[in-house]
Write a protein that holds these residues in place. Structure first.
Motif, PDB file in Angstrom:
ATOM      1  N   SER A   1      34.129 143.575  90.095  1.00 15.25           N
ATOM      2  CA  SER A   1      35.486 143.028  90.208  1.00 15.25           C
ATOM      3  C   SER A   1      35.455 141.691  90.944  1.00 15.25           C
ATOM      4  CB  SER A   1      36.393 144.012  90.947  1.00 15.25           C
ATOM      5  OG  SER A   1      36.493 145.222  90.237  1.00 15.25           O
ATOM      6  N   TYR A   2      34.657 141.619  91.992  1.00 12.73           N
ATOM      7  CA  TYR A   2      34.550 140.378  92.751  1.00 12.73           C
ATOM      8  C   TYR A   2      33.873 139.280  91.914  1.00 12.73           C
ATOM      9  CZ  TYR A   2      33.879 137.125  96.584  1.00 12.73           C
ATOM     10  OH  TYR A   2      33.908 136.012  97.382  1.00 12.73           O
ATOM     11  N   LEU A   3      32.864 139.667  91.126  1.00 17.63           N
ATOM     12  CA  LEU A   3      32.203 138.695  90.244  1.00 17.63           C
ATOM     13  C   LEU A   3      33.192 138.121  89.227  1.00 17.63           C
ATOM     14  CD1 LEU A   3      28.764 140.431  89.538  1.00 17.63           C
ATOM     15  CD2 LEU A   3      29.135 138.280  90.780  1.00 17.63           C
ATOM     16  N   ALA A   4      34.066 138.983  88.704  1.00 14.51           N
ATOM     17  CA  ALA A   4      35.080 138.506  87.759  1.00 14.51           C
ATOM     18  C   ALA A   4      35.995 137.487  88.441  1.00 14.51           C
ATOM     19  CB  ALA A   4      35.887 139.677  87.214  1.00 14.51           C
ATOM     20  N   TYR A   5      36.322 137.736  89.697  1.00 12.08           N
ATOM     21  CA  TYR A   5      37.135 136.779  90.449  1.00 12.08           C
ATOM     22  C   TYR A   5      36.389 135.447  90.596  1.00 12.08           C
ATOM     23  CZ  TYR A   5      38.911 134.426  94.616  1.00 12.08           C
ATOM     24  OH  TYR A   5      39.356 133.490  95.509  1.00 12.08           O
ATOM     25  N   LEU A   6      35.107 135.508  90.954  1.00 11.73           N
ATOM     26  CA  LEU A   6      34.311 134.289  91.152  1.00 11.73           C
ATOM     27  C   LEU A   6      34.168 133.473  89.870  1.00 11.73           C
ATOM     28  CD1 LEU A   6      31.382 135.499  93.460  1.00 11.73           C
ATOM     29  CD2 LEU A   6      33.386 134.154  94.111  1.00 11.73           C
ATOM     30  N   PHE A   7      34.016 134.184  88.736  1.00 13.75           N
ATOM     31  CA  PHE A   7      33.756 133.504  87.464  1.00 13.75           C
ATOM     32  C   PHE A   7      34.963 133.497  86.526  1.00 13.75           C
ATOM     33  CE2 PHE A   7      29.512 134.827  88.943  1.00 13.75           C
ATOM     34  CZ  PHE A   7      28.895 133.575  88.983  1.00 13.75           C
ATOM     35  N   ASN A   8      36.166 133.750  87.095  1.00 13.82           N
ATOM     36  CA  ASN A   8      37.422 133.678  86.337  1.00 13.82           C
ATOM     37  C   ASN A   8      37.446 134.608  85.119  1.00 13.82           C
ATOM     38  OD1 ASN A   8      38.663 131.756  88.022  1.00 13.82           O
ATOM     39  ND2 ASN A   8      37.506 130.119  87.030  1.00 13.82           N
ATOM     40  N   GLY A   9      37.019 135.845  85.345  1.00 10.07           N
ATOM     41  CA  GLY A   9      37.009 136.828  84.270  1.00 10.07           C
ATOM     42  C   GLY A   9      38.143 137.830  84.413  1.00 10.07           C
TER      43      GLY A   9
ATOM     44  N   ILE B   1      29.526 153.740  85.733  1.00 12.40           N
ATOM     45  CA  ILE B   1      28.218 153.130  85.469  1.00 12.40           C
ATOM     46  C   ILE B   1      28.225 152.290  84.191  1.00 12.40           C
ATOM     47  CG2 ILE B   1      25.766 153.615  85.026  1.00 12.40           C
ATOM     48  CD1 ILE B   1      26.646 154.298  87.898  1.00 12.40           C
ATOM     49  N   CYS B   2      28.928 152.749  83.164  1.00 11.25           N
ATOM     50  CA  CYS B   2      28.860 152.063  81.865  1.00 11.25           C
ATOM     51  C   CYS B   2      29.463 150.669  81.891  1.00 11.25           C
ATOM     52  CB  CYS B   2      29.527 152.907  80.780  1.00 11.25           C
ATOM     53  SG  CYS B   2      31.341 152.866  80.816  1.00 11.25           S
ATOM     54  N   ARG B   3      30.233 150.342  82.913  1.00 11.96           N
ATOM     55  CA  ARG B   3      30.877 149.034  82.972  1.00 11.96           C
ATOM     56  C   ARG B   3      29.939 147.937  83.498  1.00 11.96           C
ATOM     57  NH1 ARG B   3      35.571 148.738  81.438  1.00 11.96           N
ATOM     58  NH2 ARG B   3      36.039 146.845  82.599  1.00 11.96           N
ATOM     59  N   ILE B   4      28.751 148.304  83.943  1.00 14.81           N
ATOM     60  CA  ILE B   4      27.782 147.339  84.473  1.00 14.81           C
ATOM     61  C   ILE B   4      27.496 146.200  83.493  1.00 14.81           C
ATOM     62  CG2 ILE B   4      25.361 147.058  85.189  1.00 14.81           C
ATOM     63  CD1 ILE B   4      25.613 149.804  86.593  1.00 14.81           C
ATOM     64  N   PRO B   5      27.300 146.464  82.190  1.00 16.83           N
ATOM     65  CA  PRO B   5      27.051 145.332  81.275  1.00 16.83           C
ATOM     66  C   PRO B   5      28.145 144.260  81.302  1.00 16.83           C
ATOM     67  CG  PRO B   5      26.544 147.405  80.188  1.00 16.83           C
ATOM     68  CD  PRO B   5      27.168 147.748  81.509  1.00 16.83           C
ATOM     69  N   PHE B   6      29.402 144.685  81.433  1.00 21.66           N
ATOM     70  CA  PHE B   6      30.495 143.703  81.502  1.00 21.66           C
ATOM     71  C   PHE B   6      30.432 142.898  82.793  1.00 21.66           C
ATOM     72  CE2 PHE B   6      32.525 146.918  78.643  1.00 21.66           C
ATOM     73  CZ  PHE B   6      32.566 146.111  77.516  1.00 21.66           C
ATOM     74  N   TYR B   7      30.011 143.536  83.878  1.00 20.92           N
ATOM     75  CA  TYR B   7      29.899 142.826  85.150  1.00 20.92           C
ATOM     76  C   TYR B   7      28.806 141.768  85.068  1.00 20.92           C
ATOM     77  CZ  TYR B   7      32.509 146.973  86.680  1.00 20.92           C
ATOM     78  OH  TYR B   7      33.432 147.982  86.796  1.00 20.92           O
ATOM     79  N   LEU B   8      27.695 142.101  84.418  1.00 19.99           N
ATOM     80  CA  LEU B   8      26.606 141.129  84.263  1.00 19.99           C
ATOM     81  C   LEU B   8      27.040 139.961  83.369  1.00 19.99           C
ATOM     82  CD1 LEU B   8      23.577 143.570  83.810  1.00 19.99           C
ATOM     83  CD2 LEU B   8      24.209 142.278  85.861  1.00 19.99           C
ATOM     84  N   LEU B   9      27.903 140.247  82.422  1.00 17.95           N
ATOM     85  CA  LEU B   9      28.368 139.228  81.483  1.00 17.95           C
ATOM     86  C   LEU B   9      29.213 138.139  82.167  1.00 17.95           C
ATOM     87  CD1 LEU B   9      27.995 138.822  78.450  1.00 17.95           C
ATOM     88  CD2 LEU B   9      30.078 140.135  78.074  1.00 17.95           C
TER      89      LEU B   9
END
Length: 197
Positions: free
Chosen positions: A29-37, A93-101
Motif C-alpha cells: 500500500s505504501y509503495l502504491a502511494y510512493l509510485f502513484n498507484g 499473499i497473492c497480492r504481492i505481484p501487484f505490489y512489485l508491479l
C-alpha cells in the motif's frame, strides 16, 4: 524456490503467513502511494498523477474484503470445514505481484506514457503516428507483458491457497473459483468508484 513462489501455503505455518501477509499488504500500500498507484479493483493496478497516502490502503482493504467474501462463500459451498484464516492468507499473499508491479512507475514513467497515449488516441492511426517514441512503445509493451505475468502469478498463488483451504478437486470447483474472482472484481470496482475518495 518454485514452491515458495507458487505455493507457500503447504510448508509455512498459518500464523507466519498471516503476519507476513499483513506486512506485505502495508508495504504494498505504501509503495502504491510512493509510485502513484491505485488498486482500483481486485485485479487492477492503475497509475495516476497523484495519490493520497490513504487511497492505496483503502483500495487494498476493499479488495481484500470483497475477495474474502466471495471466496469464503464459495469455499463453504465446496467444503463446510473451510476456515477463515485459510482463505485470508492466500488473499493477502497473492497480492504481492501487484505490489512489485508498482516499481514500474518509477518517476511516473508509465503514467506519463499512458496519459500521452490517451491524449493522442486515434483508432485509425498507425503506431508510428501516435506521438510516442520507439522507446516508450517498447517500455509500454514490456510493461503489458510483465502485467500479464503478474496477473498469472496472482491467480496461481490464490488458486493454490484456495485449493488447500477447501480441498477443491473438480472442474466445477475451478469454475466457482473463477466466478468468485470475477464477482469480487465487479463489486470492488463499483465500491471504489462509488466512494471516490
Amino acid at each position: 524456490m518454485k514452491k515458495l513462489l507458487l505455493n507457500p501455503f503447504e510448508k509455512n505455518p498459518e500464523t507466519r503467513l498471516f503476519i507476513f501477509g499483513l506486512a506485505v499488504t502495508a508495504i504494498g500500500s505504501y509503495l502504491a502511494y510512493l509510485f502513484n498507484g491505485r488498486y482500483d479493483g481486485v485485479i487492477d493496478l492503475h497509475f495516476t498523477k497523484s495519490v493520497t497516502l490513504a487511497q492505496p490502503f483503502i483500495d487494498n482493504l476493499i479488495n481484500i474484503v470483497c475477495l474474502f467474501a466471495t471466496l469464503f462463500f464459495v469455499g463453504k459451498l465446496i467444503n463446510s470445514k473451510t476456515r477463515i484464516i485459510d482463505i485470508v492468507n492466500p488473499i493477502l499473499i497473492c497480492r504481492i505481484p501487484f505490489y512489485l508491479l508498482t516499481f514500474s512507475n518509477f518517476r511516473n514513467y508509465i503514467s506519463d506514457i499512458s496519459v500521452s497515449l490517451l491524449e493522442n488516441f486515434n483508432p485509425k492511426a498507425m503506431p508510428s503516428e501516435m506521438n510516442l517514441s520507439p522507446i516508450s512503445m517498447i517500455v509500454l509493451g514490456f510493461f503489458a507483458i510483465i502485467s500479464i505475468l503478474c496477473l498469472i502469478w496472482f491467480v496461481i498463488l490464490l488458486y493454490n491457497g484456495f485449493k488447500i483451504a477447501t480441498n477443491s478437486k473438480t472442474g466445477m470447483h475451478k469454475l466457482y473459483f473463477a466466478l468468485a474472482i470475477l464477482v469480487a472484481e465487479i463489486i470492488s470496482g463499483i465500491l471504489i468508484s462509488f466512494l471516490n475518495y
